[in-house]
Design a protein around this motif. Sequence first.
Motif, PDB file in Angstrom:
ATOM      1  N   VAL A  44       0.859  -1.181   0.000  1.00 33.12           N
ATOM      2  CA  VAL A  44       0.000   0.000   0.000  1.00 33.12           C
ATOM      3  C   VAL A  44       0.895   1.230   0.000  1.00 33.12           C
ATOM      4  N   LEU A  45       0.440   2.258  -0.688  1.00 30.32           N
ATOM      5  CA  LEU A  45       1.160   3.520  -0.788  1.00 30.32           C
ATOM      6  C   LEU A  45       0.211   4.647  -0.428  1.00 30.32           C
ATOM      7  N   LYS A  46       0.777   5.806  -0.219  1.00 27.89           N
ATOM      8  CA  LYS A  46      -0.011   7.030  -0.006  1.00 27.89           C
ATOM      9  C   LYS A  46      -1.048   6.858   1.104  1.00 27.89           C
ATOM     10  N   GLY A  47      -0.587   6.360   2.252  1.00 29.89           N
ATOM     11  CA  GLY A  47      -1.478   6.221   3.399  1.00 29.89           C
ATOM     12  C   GLY A  47      -2.576   5.201   3.195  1.00 29.89           C
ATOM     13  N   GLY A  48      -2.361   4.236   2.316  1.00 28.85           N
ATOM     14  CA  GLY A  48      -3.349   3.192   2.086  1.00 28.85           C
ATOM     15  C   GLY A  48      -4.313   3.462   0.954  1.00 28.85           C
ATOM     16  N   ARG A  49      -4.245   4.630   0.337  1.00 27.06           N
ATOM     17  CA  ARG A  49      -5.188   4.973  -0.730  1.00 27.06           C
ATOM     18  C   ARG A  49      -4.803   4.398  -2.087  1.00 27.06           C
ATOM     19  N   VAL A  58      13.590  -7.052  -7.658  1.00 27.24           N
ATOM     20  CA  VAL A  58      13.104  -6.441  -6.425  1.00 27.24           C
ATOM     21  C   VAL A  58      13.740  -5.073  -6.200  1.00 27.24           C
ATOM     22  N   ALA A  59      15.044  -4.990  -6.329  1.00 26.66           N
ATOM     23  CA  ALA A  59      15.720  -3.712  -6.103  1.00 26.66           C
ATOM     24  C   ALA A  59      15.196  -2.650  -7.072  1.00 26.66           C
ATOM     25  N   ASP A  60      14.995  -3.039  -8.323  1.00 26.02           N
ATOM     26  CA  ASP A  60      14.471  -2.099  -9.312  1.00 26.02           C
ATOM     27  C   ASP A  60      13.048  -1.677  -8.955  1.00 26.02           C
ATOM     28  N   ALA A  61      12.237  -2.638  -8.532  1.00 28.89           N
ATOM     29  CA  ALA A  61      10.854  -2.325  -8.168  1.00 28.89           C
ATOM     30  C   ALA A  61      10.797  -1.386  -6.968  1.00 28.89           C
ATOM     31  N   LEU A  62      11.648  -1.603  -5.980  1.00 30.89           N
ATOM     32  CA  LEU A  62      11.658  -0.721  -4.813  1.00 30.89           C
ATOM     33  C   LEU A  62      12.041   0.704  -5.210  1.00 30.89           C
ATOM     34  N   THR A  63      12.972   0.835  -6.119  1.00 35.82           N
ATOM     35  CA  THR A  63      13.335   2.154  -6.638  1.00 35.82           C
ATOM     36  C   THR A  63      12.137   2.801  -7.318  1.00 35.82           C
ATOM     37  N   LEU A  64      11.423   2.014  -8.105  1.00 35.26           N
ATOM     38  CA  LEU A  64      10.255   2.550  -8.811  1.00 35.26           C
ATOM     39  C   LEU A  64       9.126   2.916  -7.844  1.00 35.26           C
ATOM     40  N   PHE A  65       8.922   2.107  -6.801  1.00 34.36           N
ATOM     41  CA  PHE A  65       7.922   2.461  -5.785  1.00 34.36           C
ATOM     42  C   PHE A  65       8.259   3.815  -5.166  1.00 34.36           C
ATOM     43  N   GLU A  66       9.522   4.038  -4.832  1.00 35.53           N
ATOM     44  CA  GLU A  66       9.939   5.327  -4.257  1.00 35.53           C
ATOM     45  C   GLU A  66       9.670   6.470  -5.231  1.00 35.53           C
ATOM     46  N   LYS A  67      10.040   6.275  -6.484  1.00 35.18           N
ATOM     47  CA  LYS A  67       9.808   7.306  -7.496  1.00 35.18           C
ATOM     48  C   LYS A  67       8.314   7.576  -7.654  1.00 35.18           C
ATOM     49  N   GLU A  69       5.954   7.101  -5.414  1.00 36.66           N
ATOM     50  CA  GLU A  69       5.459   7.822  -4.238  1.00 36.66           C
ATOM     51  C   GLU A  69       5.803   9.310  -4.321  1.00 36.66           C
ATOM     52  N   GLU A  70       6.965   9.635  -4.875  1.00 41.92           N
ATOM     53  CA  GLU A  70       7.312  11.041  -5.099  1.00 41.92           C
ATOM     54  C   GLU A  70       6.307  11.703  -6.038  1.00 41.92           C
ATOM     55  N   LYS A  71       5.924  10.999  -7.089  1.00 44.26           N
ATOM     56  CA  LYS A  71       4.956  11.546  -8.049  1.00 44.26           C
ATOM     57  C   LYS A  71       3.586  11.719  -7.388  1.00 44.26           C
ATOM     58  N   LEU A  72       3.220  10.774  -6.525  1.00 43.97           N
ATOM     59  CA  LEU A  72       1.946  10.900  -5.807  1.00 43.97           C
ATOM     60  C   LEU A  72       1.960  12.102  -4.868  1.00 43.97           C
ATOM     61  N   LEU A  86       5.523   9.299 -13.895  1.00 48.38           N
ATOM     62  CA  LEU A  86       6.498   8.225 -13.673  1.00 48.38           C
ATOM     63  C   LEU A  86       6.873   7.564 -14.995  1.00 48.38           C
ATOM     64  N   ALA A  87       5.894   7.288 -15.835  1.00 44.08           N
ATOM     65  CA  ALA A  87       6.178   6.653 -17.129  1.00 44.08           C
ATOM     66  C   ALA A  87       7.104   7.522 -17.969  1.00 44.08           C
ATOM     67  N   LYS A  88       6.866   8.822 -17.976  1.00 49.25           N
ATOM     68  CA  LYS A  88       7.725   9.734 -18.746  1.00 49.25           C
ATOM     69  C   LYS A  88       9.147   9.732 -18.202  1.00 49.25           C
ATOM     70  N   GLU A  89       9.288   9.823 -16.885  1.00 48.15           N
ATOM     71  CA  GLU A  89      10.620   9.841 -16.298  1.00 48.15           C
ATOM     72  C   GLU A  89      11.323   8.499 -16.492  1.00 48.15           C
ATOM     73  N   TRP A  90      10.597   7.420 -16.295  1.00 49.22           N
ATOM     74  CA  TRP A  90      11.162   6.076 -16.444  1.00 49.22           C
ATOM     75  C   TRP A  90      11.694   5.880 -17.860  1.00 49.22           C
ATOM     76  N   ARG A  91      10.959   6.348 -18.836  1.00 50.20           N
ATOM     77  CA  ARG A  91      11.338   6.187 -20.243  1.00 50.20           C
ATOM     78  C   ARG A  91      12.522   7.074 -20.625  1.00 50.20           C
ATOM     79  N   SER A  92      12.600   8.268 -20.044  1.00 53.10           N
ATOM     80  CA  SER A  92      13.604   9.230 -20.493  1.00 53.10           C
ATOM     81  C   SER A  92      14.876   9.257 -19.650  1.00 53.10           C
TER      82      SER A  92
END
Length: 181
Positions: A44-49, A58-67, A69-72, A86-92
């Motif tokens: 769950v992210l963003k206080g459960g919402r 796993v390491a890559d996914a955890l990095t993406l979860f952090e990114k 959450e920043e976007k949220l 996130l998709a734009k940043e991930w791609r570029s």
Amino acid sequence: MPLPEIRATTILAVRRDGRVAIGGDGQVSIGHTVAKNSAVKVRVLKGGRVVAGFAGSVADALTLFEKFEEKLERHPGNLPRAAVELAKEWRSDRVLRRLEAMLIVADQHHGFMLSGNGELIEPDDGILAIGSGGPYAEAAARALLRETTLSPRDIVTKALTIAGELCIYTNTHITVLEPTA
């Protein structure tokens, strides 16, 4: 000699009647060996919402979860905008572009599959699946959604169980989460 390929998971999200659930199996395989049976690949992210799940490193996914959450944080209450950013940043981004994972993110109103190739997909029918057992889980979920009145949580659980019975890289140690309202 190259390292054995890490095969990781089946993640499934189902939306019905304004509710959503996301779940994942617990198996992590390295080559032809099961390395772990009880991994948790949904959170769950963003206080459960917001709920999210990953397939891949796993390491890559955890990095993406952090990114993500920043976007949220930057776009509170706007999951579509956060997913697009996130998709734009991930791609570029040179570093992010090398990450080997896929994400499913969902809240009460939207659900998206994101990848480093710039994929950002919101399904018409409310079903999203990724990972090695994704096609099995998606097919089972689609049938259950059409032919039953089960809740999203029950559909996710049953569909992931079916995927775990068919896919050698998926097991039936299932974790299912739902966002808070």
